[in-house]
Every structure is written in C-alpha cells, then in structure tokens.
Design a protein around this motif. Structure first.
Motif, PDB file in Angstrom:
ATOM      1  N   TYR A 225       0.853  -1.192   0.000  1.00  0.00           N
ATOM      2  CA  TYR A 225       0.000   0.000   0.000  1.00  0.00           C
ATOM      3  C   TYR A 225       0.888   1.241   0.000  1.00  0.00           C
ATOM      4  O   TYR A 225       2.077   1.177   0.376  1.00  0.00           O
ATOM      5  N   PRO A 226       0.361   2.416  -0.401  1.00  0.00           N
ATOM      6  CA  PRO A 226       1.176   3.637  -0.468  1.00  0.00           C
ATOM      7  C   PRO A 226       1.726   4.031   0.907  1.00  0.00           C
ATOM      8  O   PRO A 226       1.011   3.970   1.905  1.00  0.00           O
TER       9      PRO A 226
ATOM     10  N   LEU B 261       0.064   6.565   3.401  1.00  0.00           N
ATOM     11  CA  LEU B 261      -1.141   6.177   4.154  1.00  0.00           C
ATOM     12  C   LEU B 261      -0.789   5.476   5.468  1.00  0.00           C
ATOM     13  O   LEU B 261      -1.639   4.870   6.108  1.00  0.00           O
TER      14      LEU B 261
ATOM     15  N   ASN C 271     -10.110   4.702  -1.199  1.00  0.00           N
ATOM     16  CA  ASN C 271     -10.191   5.278  -2.550  1.00  0.00           C
ATOM     17  C   ASN C 271      -8.943   4.931  -3.371  1.00  0.00           C
ATOM     18  O   ASN C 271      -8.304   5.787  -3.990  1.00  0.00           O
ATOM     19  N   LEU C 272      -8.601   3.650  -3.350  1.00  0.00           N
ATOM     20  CA  LEU C 272      -7.428   3.158  -4.074  1.00  0.00           C
ATOM     21  C   LEU C 272      -7.851   2.092  -5.091  1.00  0.00           C
ATOM     22  O   LEU C 272      -8.951   1.536  -5.034  1.00  0.00           O
ATOM     23  N   ASN C 273      -6.938   1.822  -6.004  1.00  0.00           N
ATOM     24  CA  ASN C 273      -7.144   0.768  -7.000  1.00  0.00           C
ATOM     25  C   ASN C 273      -6.347  -0.478  -6.604  1.00  0.00           C
ATOM     26  O   ASN C 273      -5.350  -0.395  -5.884  1.00  0.00           O
TER      27      ASN C 273
ATOM     28  N   GLU D  79      -2.965   0.995  -5.037  1.00  0.00           N
ATOM     29  CA  GLU D  79      -2.313   2.170  -5.617  1.00  0.00           C
ATOM     30  C   GLU D  79      -3.332   3.243  -5.938  1.00  0.00           C
ATOM     31  O   GLU D  79      -4.507   2.963  -6.118  1.00  0.00           O
ATOM     32  N   LYS D  80      -2.819   4.474  -6.058  1.00  0.00           N
ATOM     33  CA  LYS D  80      -3.691   5.604  -6.342  1.00  0.00           C
ATOM     34  C   LYS D  80      -3.963   5.708  -7.838  1.00  0.00           C
ATOM     35  O   LYS D  80      -3.185   5.209  -8.647  1.00  0.00           O
TER      36      LYS D  80
END
Length: 296
Positions: free
Chosen positions: A251-252, A255, A281-283, A295-296
């Motif tokens: 994950y990013p 965050l 709100n991620l893909n 990811e965004k």
C-alpha cells in the motif's frame, strides 16, 4: 520521722507497723521471740500473697494472648474456607480440574485458574491465566464466563479452548456456541459456531473469526473469514490480511497513519482487499496469485 515513714512497707496491720518503727528507731534492740515470729509470719504471708497475685496476673495475660491467637487462626481458617478463592496451578504438566457444577477444565502447563467460593452462582465465573480447554456443563439459567486477558468468553454449555500468548487471545470452539466480549467495550459480542476460531491476532483493535484448521496447514487466499477492525492502523490491518490468507499486500507509504474501521461477516482475501481499497479510494493491482498492491 516523716522521711522514715515514707520508707516503711504499707502493711495494714497496726502491730506490724509498730514492729517496723521499733526496728528503725532502735536498730540494736532485739525483738522478743513472740514479736519476731509474728512479724516474719506476716511478712511471708504477704510475700506469698503478692507472688500468687503476680502469677495469676501473668496467667491472665497469657490466657488473653492465647485466646487472641486462637481467634485469629480460627478467623483465618474461616476466611479461607468461606471467602478465599480456590486457585489451581498447572506447574509441570496439564492438570484436570473438576468444578462444582460438573464442568471440567484441562489447564495447560503453566496455566492458572481462579474460582470464587460463590461458584456456581447466578453466573459461573472463572479467571484464567494461560491456556485451557473447557468442557462446560449445560445450564440455561447460569452462564459460564471465562475471564481472560482483556476478553471474556460467555457460554451456556459447550466445549472450547482459550489460548493466550502475549497480546494474542484465541478461542477455538468445538461444540455448542460461545460469545466473546472485549473487556471495556460496549460493542456486540462476537458469536462463534462449532469449528470456528476467534482471534485478535495480537492487536486489540482486531477481531477475526475463521474456520478452525490444523495449525500445520498453510492458509489459503480463497478461504472465508469474518473481520472487525476498529480504528486500526493500516499497517496492522495489512499484517492481519497477510497472516490470515498467506498473501502479500502493498500500500502507499503516505497512508501509514490511516485508521481503518471495517466489519465484514464473511470475506475472502479478494473481498477484504476490495473493501479496503474502496474505503481508502485506491485501485487494486494483482501481480500474481499471492501478491496484491493498492495504488492511487
């Protein structure tokens, strides 16, 4: 003469006093045999009376002390028999404990079980440190509650195992139904059915329910599990997902401080990751069967 009076013994007999005055005023004067005998008889009698009183006083003191000690011992025995909880220890090996209601507890080595003297009462409360298997006698009117480290397990009659290791709290249910509560929280309990396992996976904000499996078997990503995350750091959420399903989830980094509140009654790995992605709100990007990325 006044100074000498203060030095005289306090005899009540007037004749004895006169004898003492005669001795003090005339030290070289001899007493008559009659007076001498009378004087020493009175003196010995008074000494004997004094010694008797002293012994009686000492006897009374000893009797009082002995009575106090006996009362204290009796009180301690009465307290231990009436109020002090029963404590069971499994020091060198597992220990089987039969409780007053007919329930049987297999206390694992190193465990400690505390049972109040009031057991069984309206609720059958026991306090567990360590691990144990419980075979609980059925009673619809008297719930059986196991108090563990931060959690309570409430049943009416069943067979289950409680495992506590550090911050990790697990309940494996074999028969019947149990409810697991987290102490200090007012939320609804987690209800287990046979062959289900509750675990917080070492994280207080996590509650997971999975099918009870052999510990040697590897987790698979398509199995189902129920999860509740309550303001849980995303890093802990990811650890739970990876541990439960045997996958890797990225994950990013920005965050890292995100808090997750999420509840799913029955989710596979993909369903859980999908719910997490929607909340953040991620893909989702799947590299292979066991590696996922948010990811965004």
């Amino acid at each position: 003469m006044e100074e000498k009076d203060n030095q005289l013994p306090h005899f009540d007999n007037k004749e004895d006093r006169e004898i003492w005055e005669d001795i003090l005023n005339n030290p070289v004067k001899s007493l008559t045999p009659e007076k001498e005998n009378h004087f020493f008889e009175n003196l010995y009698r008074k000494i004997d009376t004094y010694e008797r009183k002293k012994k009686l006083r000492r006897l009374r003191i000893y009797s009082t002390v002995a009575a106090t000690i006996m009362l204290a011992i009796a009180g301690l025995i009465g307290y231990n028999a009436t109020f002090k909880p029963d404590v069971y220890l499994a020091k060198l090996q597992n220990s089987e404990i039969k409780l007053a209601d007919g329930s049987v507890v297999i206390l694992a080595q190193g465990g400690k079980l505390t049972v109040e003297k009031s057991f069984p009462a309206d609720t059958r409360d026991v306090f567990l440190e360590g691990n144990a298997v419980f075979h609980v006698a059925k009673s619809k009117e008297h719930p059986f509650i196991v108090h563990g480290k931060g959690y309570e397990t409430k049943v009416l009659g069943t067979v289950f195992k409680v495992t506590q290791d550090g911050k990790t709290f697990n309940v494996d249910l074999y028969e019947g139904k149990v409810m697991v509560y987290q102490q200090g929280r007012s939320k609804e309990p987690i209800v287990l059915k046979p062959q289900q396992t509750f675990s917080n996976l070492g994280i207080p904000q996590v509650a997971s329910v999975t099918q009870t499996v052999d510990k040697k078997s590897a987790p698979i990503k398509d199995k189902s599990a129920a999860f509740t995350f309550d303001k849980c750091p995303i890093s802990d959420v990811v650890k739970v997902i990876e541990k439960t399903y045997g996958i890797t989830l990225h994950y990013p980094e920005d965050l890292e401080n995100a808090k997750i509140t999420l509840s799913l009654p029955n989710a596979t790995a993909e369903a859980l990751i999908q719910s997490l992605a929607i909340q953040l709100n991620l893909n989702i990007k799947q590299k292979n069967d066991s590696i996922f990325e948010l990811e965004k």
